[in-house]
Every structure is written in C-alpha cells, then in structure tokens.
Write an enzyme that holds these catalytic residues in place. Sequence first.
Site, PDB file in Angstrom:
ATOM      1  N   GLY A  81       0.844  -1.192   0.000  1.00 30.22           N
ATOM      2  CA  GLY A  81       0.000   0.000   0.000  1.00 30.22           C
ATOM      3  C   GLY A  81       0.878   1.240   0.000  1.00 30.22           C
ATOM      4  O   GLY A  81       0.671   2.174   0.771  1.00 30.22           O
ATOM      5  N   GLN A 126      -0.875   8.157   1.534  1.00 29.57           N
ATOM      6  CA  GLN A 126      -0.260   9.328   2.175  1.00 29.57           C
ATOM      7  C   GLN A 126       0.985   8.945   2.982  1.00 29.57           C
ATOM      8  O   GLN A 126       2.023   9.594   2.874  1.00 29.57           O
ATOM      9  CB  GLN A 126      -1.289  10.009   3.089  1.00 29.57           C
ATOM     10  CG  GLN A 126      -0.839  11.383   3.572  1.00 29.57           C
ATOM     11  CD  GLN A 126      -1.664  11.918   4.731  1.00 29.57           C
ATOM     12  OE1 GLN A 126      -2.495  11.225   5.309  1.00 29.57           O
ATOM     13  NE2 GLN A 126      -1.428  13.170   5.081  1.00 29.57           N
ATOM     14  N   ASP A 186      -2.315  -6.960  -4.597  1.00 26.85           N
ATOM     15  CA  ASP A 186      -3.471  -6.768  -3.719  1.00 26.85           C
ATOM     16  C   ASP A 186      -3.106  -7.402  -2.374  1.00 26.85           C
ATOM     17  O   ASP A 186      -2.774  -8.596  -2.321  1.00 26.85           O
ATOM     18  CB  ASP A 186      -4.666  -7.480  -4.377  1.00 26.85           C
ATOM     19  CG  ASP A 186      -5.906  -7.472  -3.510  1.00 26.85           C
ATOM     20  OD1 ASP A 186      -5.821  -7.124  -2.320  1.00 26.85           O
ATOM     21  OD2 ASP A 186      -6.979  -7.840  -4.035  1.00 26.85           O
ATOM     22  N   TYR A 232     -14.193   2.089  10.607  1.00 22.68           N
ATOM     23  CA  TYR A 232     -12.729   2.144  10.595  1.00 22.68           C
ATOM     24  C   TYR A 232     -12.169   1.877  11.998  1.00 22.68           C
ATOM     25  O   TYR A 232     -11.246   1.063  12.176  1.00 22.68           O
ATOM     26  CB  TYR A 232     -12.322   3.532  10.108  1.00 22.68           C
ATOM     27  CG  TYR A 232     -10.850   3.851  10.088  1.00 22.68           C
ATOM     28  CD1 TYR A 232      -9.957   3.124   9.324  1.00 22.68           C
ATOM     29  CD2 TYR A 232     -10.364   4.942  10.818  1.00 22.68           C
ATOM     30  CE1 TYR A 232      -8.613   3.458   9.295  1.00 22.68           C
ATOM     31  CE2 TYR A 232      -9.030   5.289  10.784  1.00 22.68           C
ATOM     32  CZ  TYR A 232      -8.153   4.544  10.030  1.00 22.68           C
ATOM     33  OH  TYR A 232      -6.833   4.880   9.998  1.00 22.68           O
ATOM     34  N   LYS A 270      -9.784  -1.167  13.323  1.00 19.56           N
ATOM     35  CA  LYS A 270      -8.472  -0.925  13.936  1.00 19.56           C
ATOM     36  C   LYS A 270      -8.401  -1.562  15.325  1.00 19.56           C
ATOM     37  O   LYS A 270      -7.365  -2.123  15.703  1.00 19.56           O
ATOM     38  CB  LYS A 270      -8.169   0.578  14.001  1.00 19.56           C
ATOM     39  CG  LYS A 270      -7.867   1.199  12.644  1.00 19.56           C
ATOM     40  CD  LYS A 270      -6.601   0.614  12.043  1.00 19.56           C
ATOM     41  CE  LYS A 270      -6.287   1.102  10.654  1.00 19.56           C
ATOM     42  NZ  LYS A 270      -5.199   0.359  10.006  1.00 19.56           N
TER      43      LYS A 270
HETATM   44  C1  AKB Z   1      -8.667   9.440   9.439  1.00 19.96           C
HETATM   45  O1  AKB Z   1      -9.026  10.609   9.602  1.00 19.96           O
HETATM   46  O2  AKB Z   1      -9.437   8.517   9.159  1.00 19.96           O
HETATM   47  C2  AKB Z   1      -7.206   9.094   9.638  1.00 19.96           C
HETATM   48  C3  AKB Z   1      -6.942   8.613  11.021  1.00 19.96           C
HETATM   49  C4  AKB Z   1      -6.985   9.543  12.155  1.00 19.96           C
HETATM   50  O3  AKB Z   1      -6.666   7.452  11.208  1.00 19.96           O
HETATM   51  N1  AKB Z   1      -6.401  10.232   9.344  1.00 19.96           N
END
Ligand code: AKB
Length: 320
Positions: free
Chosen positions: A10, A14, A54, A144, A148
């Site tokens: 990846g 960024q 991938d 997300y 995590k």
């Molecule tokens: C996001 O905003 O999703 C990321 C993060 C804080 O993990 N930059």
Amino acid sequence: MQKERTLVLGSAGQIGTDLVEELRRIYGDSNVIATDIKDQPEAFKAKGPFMMADVTDAATIHKIIQENNVKQVYLLAALLSAVAENKPKAAWKLNMEGLFVMLDYCKENNDVKLYWPSSIAVFGTTTPRHNTPQKTIIEPSTVYGISKLAGERWCEYYHYKHGVDVRSIRYPGLISYKADPGGGTTDYAVNIFHEAILKNTYECFLREDTALPMMYMPDAIRATIELMNAPAEKIKTRNSYNLAGISFTPAILVDEIKKHLPDFTCTYKPDSRQQIADTWPASIDDSVAQKEWGWKHRYELAAMTEDMLIHMKEKYKVTT
Ligand code: AKB
C-alpha cells in the site's frame, strides 16, 4: 547470499509515499520494494522496485516476500474513516484480510518483522477526551475504528500466541505535502494548505472548535522507523502505541496560517465527518511510547505550518 529487503504494502498512499522515500534513503533504493493495487507512474518505478499487488491476495504477497528475502513488512493498505463509513464491508475486508495475510505469514516465519498502523479512531465517546491514556475505555463507533481495534487485538494475540514481532502506532491525523490524504476525517488539516495557497480561502468540513490530535509527517515517519528499529525487548505494548503530536482546532490552524497569509479566510460547513470527529479524542498521552522506546515528537504547530506553506508554494510555483 541475497540481501535482506523491506516491503511496503500500500505504498502509494499518504504514509507510504513518504515512508518509501525515507526507507530507501536509509536502506538503499533497490532494497525497499514498494507495492500497491494501483499502477504507479514510470518516474516512480524508475527509482526502485515496484510491484502491483493486492494485500488480500495471500499467494502473491507471500511469493514476493519469499523471492526477495524480505525481512520487514510495512502493511499500510487500508480504507480510512470517512470512506469506510460509506463502504463498511469493503473496509472490513481490506483492513482485516490484509492483516491476516501478513500475521499468518509471520506466524510461520518469525524472522519477518511486521508493522501495522492503528489510529486514534480506536477511541470513542466513552474514552477520556483529553490526554487520552494508553490503556483506557476503547469503544469505537466507526467502521474504521472497529477494524483498527480488532486489528490491535489480533496483533497482540499473534505476538503472544505465535511469537510474531508485530509493532504498531495509533496515528493521529497526519499532515503532509507529498501525497494527498486518502479519505479520512482529519484530511481538512491538509486540504486547508492547498486551498490557502491556491485560493486564499477554504471551506472546512469540521466545526471551528473541533480539537483533534495531529502530527506532521516527518515525525510520523521517524516514529514508525524508530519503533521498527527498537530492540524487541523494549516493545512491551503489542497492541498499538498512543502517539501525541500537535493538538489543535481548525480555528487555531487558521490563525497560524494567517500569520503567513494575513488575508486568508476560512468558512465552516460541517458534514458527516463532524460526527466521526466528535467521537475522537482532542489530545493524546503518549508517555508509554516515550518510556518504552524513547519517542519524542519534534514538530509543533508553528514549525509545521511554516514548512507546509513553503512546500505548498513550491508545489504550486507561487513565488510571493
Ligand atoms: C482518518 O481521519 O481517518 C485518519 C486517522 C486519524 O486514522 N487520518
């Protein structure tokens, strides 16, 4: 004997853009293999090895590692907070399956070290908002954040159960100029610099008083490499380390930019990302990272802002 190599999965995002450059500076261009699901410009491919891959394709990833004597892997491919809310299943698949591809490989090959990024998104509204401790209530409410948190638990499990040397950081919002951010809630703190130079005005998608933890990319890259190079016995935290950088609101950042561009204006039009930001901490306590492997951030708001504006002017060829 074949040289030991480092693999960045990846690499076009960024973090990857800055990380590959720094790793190549340290280990040599040919010793750092960059991979991404998207093809990359010829100019990038001319600088060092690049392969399209991938991260959820175990056979391909394992083959790249074996054939190239890879001993360190940085797994960066992920869908970030704002994008993940719109594509929950795709986010879960990418964020979790990619991790298992690597954890399972390292379980069978304990001499391969793994880096996997977590995020301040693991925290939620029940977490103490200010100076959020390393160990605290962790109840994320975003797709997300859930991925995590699950990833952190799996990293710790594979370390203690299977001896995998996996290391991780809970990144704050990252501010950088080389690559655009990839669909997160903290992206405003990058976008604002582009628009400040291009238009002298910016419409912010978060409220002006939304304090979030942020970090300038040179600090984040240094932290990542320092953590990976720290002796294993110092790394006692095997889920993920809190990392503090600079904590500020959009209004504070605007005031800082105005010191360089007095006519700069910012308006506020909060969108769905505001709801995500409202669940995250305002500032982070990283004393555990400081104690265990000697972490200390360098960039404060003023130095970061000045450097970002210099690079934005260079990028857009603005001379004043
Ligand atoms: C996001 O905003 O999703 C990321 C993060 C804080 O993990 N930059």
